[in-house]
Design an enzyme around this catalytic site. Structure first.
Site, PDB file in Angstrom:
ATOM      1  N   ARG A   1      18.168  17.456  -0.367  1.00  0.00           N
ATOM      2  CA  ARG A   1      16.801  17.312  -0.863  1.00  0.00           C
ATOM      3  C   ARG A   1      16.386  18.615  -1.538  1.00  0.00           C
ATOM      4  O   ARG A   1      16.539  19.703  -0.965  1.00  0.00           O
ATOM      5  CB  ARG A   1      15.851  17.002   0.287  1.00  0.00           C
ATOM      6  CG  ARG A   1      14.439  16.641  -0.153  1.00  0.00           C
ATOM      7  CD  ARG A   1      14.363  15.233  -0.704  1.00  0.00           C
ATOM      8  NE  ARG A   1      14.576  14.225   0.319  1.00  0.00           N
ATOM      9  CZ  ARG A   1      14.806  12.947   0.052  1.00  0.00           C
ATOM     10  NH1 ARG A   1      14.860  12.512  -1.202  1.00  0.00           N
ATOM     11  NH2 ARG A   1      14.994  12.069   1.029  1.00  0.00           N
TER      12      ARG A   1
ATOM     13  N   HIS B   1      16.613  11.947  -9.339  1.00  0.00           N
ATOM     14  CA  HIS B   1      17.786  12.374  -8.569  1.00  0.00           C
ATOM     15  C   HIS B   1      18.883  12.804  -9.543  1.00  0.00           C
ATOM     16  O   HIS B   1      19.299  12.027 -10.419  1.00  0.00           O
ATOM     17  CB  HIS B   1      18.312  11.236  -7.695  1.00  0.00           C
ATOM     18  CG  HIS B   1      17.451  10.900  -6.519  1.00  0.00           C
ATOM     19  ND1 HIS B   1      16.341  11.625  -6.169  1.00  0.00           N
ATOM     20  CD2 HIS B   1      17.578   9.905  -5.595  1.00  0.00           C
ATOM     21  CE1 HIS B   1      15.806  11.097  -5.077  1.00  0.00           C
ATOM     22  NE2 HIS B   1      16.524  10.050  -4.719  1.00  0.00           N
TER      23      HIS B   1
ATOM     24  N   ASN C   1      14.233   8.099  -9.496  1.00  0.00           N
ATOM     25  CA  ASN C   1      14.529   7.495  -8.196  1.00  0.00           C
ATOM     26  C   ASN C   1      13.520   6.460  -7.728  1.00  0.00           C
ATOM     27  O   ASN C   1      13.871   5.553  -6.968  1.00  0.00           O
ATOM     28  CB  ASN C   1      14.659   8.582  -7.129  1.00  0.00           C
ATOM     29  CG  ASN C   1      13.440   9.486  -7.049  1.00  0.00           C
ATOM     30  OD1 ASN C   1      13.156  10.225  -7.988  1.00  0.00           O
ATOM     31  ND2 ASN C   1      12.719   9.438  -5.948  1.00  0.00           N
ATOM     32  N   THR C   2      12.259   6.534  -8.165  1.00  0.00           N
ATOM     33  CA  THR C   2      11.304   5.515  -7.716  1.00  0.00           C
ATOM     34  C   THR C   2      11.118   4.392  -8.735  1.00  0.00           C
ATOM     35  O   THR C   2      10.468   3.393  -8.426  1.00  0.00           O
ATOM     36  CB  THR C   2       9.929   6.128  -7.378  1.00  0.00           C
ATOM     37  OG1 THR C   2       9.342   6.684  -8.549  1.00  0.00           O
ATOM     38  CG2 THR C   2      10.063   7.187  -6.297  1.00  0.00           C
TER      39      THR C   2
ATOM     40  N   CYS D   1      18.479   4.517  -3.779  1.00  0.00           N
ATOM     41  CA  CYS D   1      18.178   5.228  -5.030  1.00  0.00           C
ATOM     42  C   CYS D   1      19.310   6.154  -5.472  1.00  0.00           C
ATOM     43  O   CYS D   1      19.582   6.275  -6.674  1.00  0.00           O
ATOM     44  CB  CYS D   1      16.867   6.009  -4.892  1.00  0.00           C
ATOM     45  SG  CYS D   1      16.781   7.047  -3.415  1.00  0.00           S
TER      46      CYS D   1
ATOM     47  N   GLU E   1      21.772   8.878   4.243  1.00  0.00           N
ATOM     48  CA  GLU E   1      21.944   8.749   2.797  1.00  0.00           C
ATOM     49  C   GLU E   1      23.413   8.744   2.394  1.00  0.00           C
ATOM     50  O   GLU E   1      23.838   7.985   1.519  1.00  0.00           O
ATOM     51  CB  GLU E   1      21.205   9.894   2.096  1.00  0.00           C
ATOM     52  CG  GLU E   1      20.877   9.629   0.654  1.00  0.00           C
ATOM     53  CD  GLU E   1      19.613   8.799   0.481  1.00  0.00           C
ATOM     54  OE1 GLU E   1      19.232   8.576  -0.681  1.00  0.00           O
ATOM     55  OE2 GLU E   1      19.007   8.379   1.490  1.00  0.00           O
TER      56      GLU E   1
ATOM     57  N   THR F   1       0.806  -1.226   0.000  1.00  0.00           N
ATOM     58  CA  THR F   1       0.000   0.000   0.000  1.00  0.00           C
ATOM     59  C   THR F   1       0.836   1.270   0.000  1.00  0.00           C
ATOM     60  O   THR F   1       0.307   2.352  -0.245  1.00  0.00           O
ATOM     61  CB  THR F   1      -0.944   0.027   1.214  1.00  0.00           C
ATOM     62  OG1 THR F   1      -0.172  -0.089   2.419  1.00  0.00           O
ATOM     63  CG2 THR F   1      -1.949  -1.116   1.142  1.00  0.00           C
ATOM     64  N   GLY F   2       2.139   1.178   0.272  1.00  0.00           N
ATOM     65  CA  GLY F   2       2.997   2.353   0.319  1.00  0.00           C
ATOM     66  C   GLY F   2       3.367   2.869  -1.057  1.00  0.00           C
ATOM     67  O   GLY F   2       2.988   2.305  -2.093  1.00  0.00           O
TER      68      GLY F   2
END
Length: 344
Positions: free
Chosen positions: A235, A242, A322-323, A150, A202, A11-12
């Protein structure tokens, strides 16, 4: 015949990306979705606050979400894709592997364990055989492998291309999209008209994962690369993609033209989701840019440029979605590699 697969933590944000990647896949069929106890028993369309672009893929919304427990997942689902927070993953993923499931995970837990393959298929597919070591040492019938962070994925393929010149030191400054923090990770009041000059954990991930990914595996033990990596992670207010400024120092002299050839000629891998050309080289000094280049080859390509000579090596910018390449798409690629190599 398609392989039946499941998504744990479905669900994320990354779970939703995984579903987008898997639903139209030619070799995988989504057969199980898991989430928290609050979501278990509900149809996915009710359990998930769908925030990905486009509608929930056909047929997925009607799948009943189960608890994230090996006993709740059918035995005929050999491959699971995990998008769990690392604090949950370290507790949940090993029991699945012990129960016979192979878990391709995006979570950060266990990435640096000696017997856990950390894989970018185009870079170090041979490391997958660490699963044999893992099974022997842990007595698992299944297995656990990871894709990198990522930001690490964005930088490592170009570095792998440069390693022919003797990679010695890397300095990188990242400009990372807000989606990397998850839907609720950064508030609008924090990021609009602003840059956040620190992303917890990170920098350490980039500095350590790179050395493992570029290491050499002899069939029994993995020797990490001795490249020295220094990272500064920031960020910025872009949604996806990215962008990283990379300085690479090499033992052998390398000019910009030679580096560009190394990038352009770096071999891909014959997997359904892997681009024919992994690294796209841009001559335009204004490229790559997130809006223009993050979706190259379905978000699975790496874009670099401009390449410039420095005193001890070269400097270039590197960009990836990145995703997709950096998270869900990377896990799917690793699943494809598992299938090709006979681990399912």
């Amino acid at each position: 015949m398609s392989v039946r697969v499941g998504v744990i933590g479905a669900t994320g944000a990354v779970g939703q990306r995984l579903i987008q990647q898997l639903a139209p896949h030619s070799e995988f069929e989504i057969a199980a979705l898991t989430a928290s106890e609050d979501s278990a028993g509900k149809p996915y369309r009710e359990a998930a606050k769908w925030r990905a672009s486009g509608p929930i893929p056909d047929g997925v919304g009607e799948i009943t979400v189960s608890e994230t427990d090996p006993e709740a997942v059918p035995d005929d689902v050999p491959l699971l894709f995990s998008s769990l927070p690392s604090s949950v993953g370290e507790r949940v993923e090993p029991p699945f592997a012990e129960a016979g499931y192979v878990v391709s995970s995006n979570s950060s837990n266990g990435r640096l364990d000696d017997d856990v393959p950390l894989i970018i298929p185009e870079v170090n597919a041979d490391h997958l055989d660490l699963l044999e070591v893992q099974r022997d040492e842990r007595g698992w019938d299944g297995g656990l492998l990871k894709n990198p962070n990522c930001s690490t994925i964005t930088m490592v393929p170009p570095l792998a291309a440069l390693d022919r010149f003797g990679l010695e030191r890397v300095t990188v400054a990242t400009l990372q999209a807000v989606s990397g923090a998850g839907y609720s990770g950064v508030t609008s009041m924090e990021i609009i008209d602003n840059v956040l000059p620190h992303i917890g954990g990170e920098e350490e991930k980039m500095e350590t994962e790179t050395c493992k990914l570029l290491g050499a595996f002899d069939g029994a033990e993995l020797s990490w690369h001795d490249v020295d990596v220094s990272a500064s992670c920031n960020r910025v207010p872009t949604l996806d993609g990215h962008l990283e400024n990379v300085w690479a120092e090499t033992a052998e002299p390398v000019d910009a033209a030679a580096a560009e050839r190394a990038f352009a000629e770096f071999p891909g891998i014959d997997l359904p989701s892997s681009p024919e050309q992994l690294i796209h080289v841009h001559e335009d000094p204004n490229r790559p840019q997130p809006r223009l280049d993050r979706d190259a080859d379905g978000g699975q390509a790496i874009s670099v440029g401009p390449v410039q000579e420095t005193t001890d090596g070269i400097q270039f910018d590197s960009l990836a979605h990145n995703t997709i390449r950096g998270a869900a798409g990377a896990s799917v690629l690793n699943g494809e590699l598992l299938l090709e190599q006979g681990y399912l």
